[in-house]
Design a protein around this motif. Structure first.
Motif, short mmCIF file in Angstrom:
data_model
loop_
_atom_site.label_atom_id
_atom_site.label_comp_id
_atom_site.label_asym_id
_atom_site.label_seq_id
_atom_site.Cartn_x
_atom_site.Cartn_y
_atom_site.Cartn_z
N HIS A 11 -25.38 19.67 -5.29
CA HIS A 11 -26.09 19.21 -4.96
C HIS A 11 -26.67 20.25 -4.39
O HIS A 11 -28.47 19.48 -4.02
N ALA A 12 -26.30 21.16 -3.33
CA ALA A 12 -26.92 21.75 -3.21
C ALA A 12 -28.13 22.71 -3.87
O ALA A 12 -29.78 22.26 -3.55
N VAL A 13 -28.05 21.92 -5.15
CA VAL A 13 -29.50 23.75 -6.06
C VAL A 13 -30.39 21.96 -6.53
O VAL A 13 -31.71 22.15 -6.03
N ALA A 14 -29.68 20.71 -6.81
CA ALA A 14 -30.55 19.79 -7.26
C ALA A 14 -31.34 18.98 -6.18
O ALA A 14 -32.63 18.66 -5.83
N ARG A 15 -30.71 18.79 -5.09
CA ARG A 15 -31.47 18.41 -3.62
C ARG A 15 -32.77 19.00 -2.78
O ARG A 15 -33.28 18.83 -2.88
N SER A 16 -32.39 20.98 -3.22
CA SER A 16 -33.79 21.90 -3.10
C SER A 16 -34.72 22.01 -3.86
O SER A 16 -36.20 22.03 -3.71
N LEU A 17 -34.66 22.04 -5.47
CA LEU A 17 -35.26 22.59 -6.36
C LEU A 17 -35.47 20.91 -6.77
O LEU A 17 -35.40 21.00 -8.29
N ALA A 44 -41.38 35.95 0.03
CA ALA A 44 -40.39 35.55 0.04
C ALA A 44 -41.24 33.80 0.13
O ALA A 44 -40.99 33.26 -0.47
N GLN A 45 -42.47 34.49 1.08
CA GLN A 45 -42.81 32.59 1.19
C GLN A 45 -42.82 31.85 -0.63
O GLN A 45 -43.18 30.71 -0.81
N ASP A 46 -44.22 33.21 -0.73
CA ASP A 46 -44.14 32.40 -3.02
C ASP A 46 -43.54 32.45 -3.17
O ASP A 46 -43.38 31.91 -4.11
N LEU A 47 -42.68 33.39 -3.50
CA LEU A 47 -41.25 32.77 -4.49
C LEU A 47 -40.29 31.91 -4.14
O LEU A 47 -39.93 31.68 -5.01
N THR A 48 -40.47 31.42 -2.82
CA THR A 48 -39.73 30.40 -2.64
C THR A 48 -40.11 28.84 -2.59
O THR A 48 -39.78 27.96 -3.40
N LEU A 49 -42.17 28.63 -2.95
CA LEU A 49 -43.16 27.94 -3.17
C LEU A 49 -43.67 27.57 -4.96
O LEU A 49 -43.58 26.83 -4.76
N PRO A 270 -30.37 21.27 -15.85
CA PRO A 270 -31.23 21.29 -16.40
C PRO A 270 -30.63 23.42 -17.04
O PRO A 270 -30.63 23.47 -16.10
N GLU A 271 -31.50 23.15 -18.07
CA GLU A 271 -30.55 24.33 -18.72
C GLU A 271 -32.39 25.17 -18.81
O GLU A 271 -32.97 25.76 -19.42
N GLN A 272 -31.98 25.43 -16.84
CA GLN A 272 -32.87 26.91 -17.07
C GLN A 272 -32.68 27.83 -15.89
O GLN A 272 -32.06 28.06 -14.54
N VAL A 273 -33.11 29.44 -16.20
CA VAL A 273 -32.93 30.22 -15.20
C VAL A 273 -34.40 30.26 -14.18
O VAL A 273 -35.12 29.91 -14.45
N ARG A 274 -33.88 30.54 -12.86
CA ARG A 274 -34.82 30.86 -11.49
C ARG A 274 -34.62 32.49 -11.19
O ARG A 274 -32.91 32.14 -11.09
N LEU A 275 -35.76 33.03 -10.85
CA LEU A 275 -34.84 33.83 -9.65
C LEU A 275 -35.92 32.93 -8.84
O LEU A 275 -36.78 32.93 -8.06
#
Length: 372
Positions: A11-17, A44-49, A270-275
């Motif tokens: 839930h934490a991942v899906a609702r934010s990403l 950080a703002q660019d890495l978030t967006l 989803p099978e995805q890597v995110r930094l």
């Protein structure tokens, strides 16, 4: 279905990403994007967006800021938020009032800004030369720059753009339209505080009982004049908000959400890597992070080098819905270099992770405009 940590992680991942959208819609949906000046490899703002905006490139927020209905201002931290939310916070009344000397200096600076329309801090410093002050980090800063920031915080000034990373200010002679409407509608301090706290909850949920209280205390940054409304809101929230106890810990989330239901509807991660950025909403709450993923992530940019365990600006590494490691990235000679570590000491087995790790590095190269 009994709620579990697996549901809460998903839930934490899906609702934010959420699926990538436009820049303005992403900021609207997030409610707030925390800013940080360090570029390692980007702010950080660019890495978030970049995870939430289609085709986003480092610096797009700065380049497009003037055309967006967005303000650079304070919330639970400093960052960017939809302009309409300022109606709930301005004018701020800090606990410590200015002395007469500071009031006089602020009035002179405000008159100068109104006369010029827009000002760079060096123009104000050249005009007034107020000397230096000790800053938050123990160093010294220009006293006029410090006063400009204080005037911005109180709502006298606004940031109109940045030049080489430095804020350029204009006067805020009129409150936001929404603020005037709120005043005419008789919005009470209690309602304003509740709206701000609900905005913060929507950004960082699901939250533990302790995390909810910590976030509520951050209202002293957004609107110090409303802090007396926090205890009552917390008392009501702990009763009225949807909540559950998982492994002896109380968790809370906004009305209309159900972590177990939403986790099932989202299906397999989803099978995805995110930094992720160190201040991304998925990982911002360090206490929640340890409960959900079972290890301690720390931001170590200000930690002495010998005491660092993860690195200067380690980015949490999300694989599916698990944070399994971290990455330190840098652009050197126009090329992107990546040093990745794993909690388990090694990467997950199989071609899927290697393929997706490579894909994430390629996305970062495009985002940074770096070579392979």
């Amino acid at each position: 279905m009994r709620l579990t940590l697996r549901h809460l992680r998903g839930h934490a991942v899906a609702r934010s990403l959420f699926p990538p959208t436009t820049l303005e819609r992403a900021i609207e949906r997030l409610g707030f994007v925390q800013a940080d000046p360090i570029r390692a490899p980007a702010r950080a703002q660019d890495l978030t967006l970049r995870h939430r905006v289609r085709g986003y490139r480092a610096g797009d927020l700065d380049r497009r800021y003037a055309e967006l209905d967005v303000e650079e201002d304070h919330f639970v931290n400093y960052g960017f938020l939809p302009r309409r939310h300022l109606a709930l916070m301005l004018p701020r009344t800090p606990p410590r009032a200015w002395d007469r000397t500071t009031q006089r200096r602020a009035a002179l600076i405000l008159a100068f800004v109104r006369e010029r329309g827009e000002v760079h801090p060096r123009e104000v410093d050249a005009r007034f030369e107020h000397g230096t002050v000790r800053n938050y980090w123990g160093g010294t800063s220009s006293a006029t720059t410090h006063l400009l920031e204080a005037m911005h915080y109180r709502g006298l000034l606004r940031v109109v753009r940045r030049e080489a990373g430095v804020r350029v200010y204009a006067s805020r002679d009129e409150p936001p339209r929404a603020e005037r409407a709120d005043a005419e509608d008789g919005t009470t301090p209690r309602r304003r505080a509740a709206a701000l706290l609900e905005l913060a909850l929507a950004k960082y949920a699901p939250l533990t009982r302790r995390g909810l209280a910590f976030l509520a205390r951050r209202l002293r940054i957004a609107a110090p004049q409303l802090v007396n409304e926090v205890p009552g809101w917390l008392e009501r929230a702990r009763v009225d908000l949807p909540h559950a106890t998982v492994d002896g810990v109380d968790w809370y989330w906004p009305e209309g959400e159900d972590p177990a239901r939403d986790s099932r509807q989202a299906g397999a991660a989803p099978e995805q890597v995110r930094l992720l950025a160190p201040f991304d909403p998925v990982v911002w709450d360090r206490g929640r992070f340890e409960l959900l993923w079972g290890w301690a992530y720390r931001f170590e940019a200000y930690t002495p080098v010998p005491k660092r365990k993860l690195g200067y600006y380690a980015l949490p590494l999300l694989w599916r819905s698990d944070v399994i490691g971290w990455g330190n990235l840098a652009v050197k000679g126009g090329s992107l270099e990546a040093d990745v570590g794993f909690v388990a000491g090694r990467p997950p087995a199989g071609r899927a992770f290697r393929r997706e790790m490579d894909a994430e590095i390629e996305r970062l190269r495009a985002f940074l405009g770096a070579r392979g």
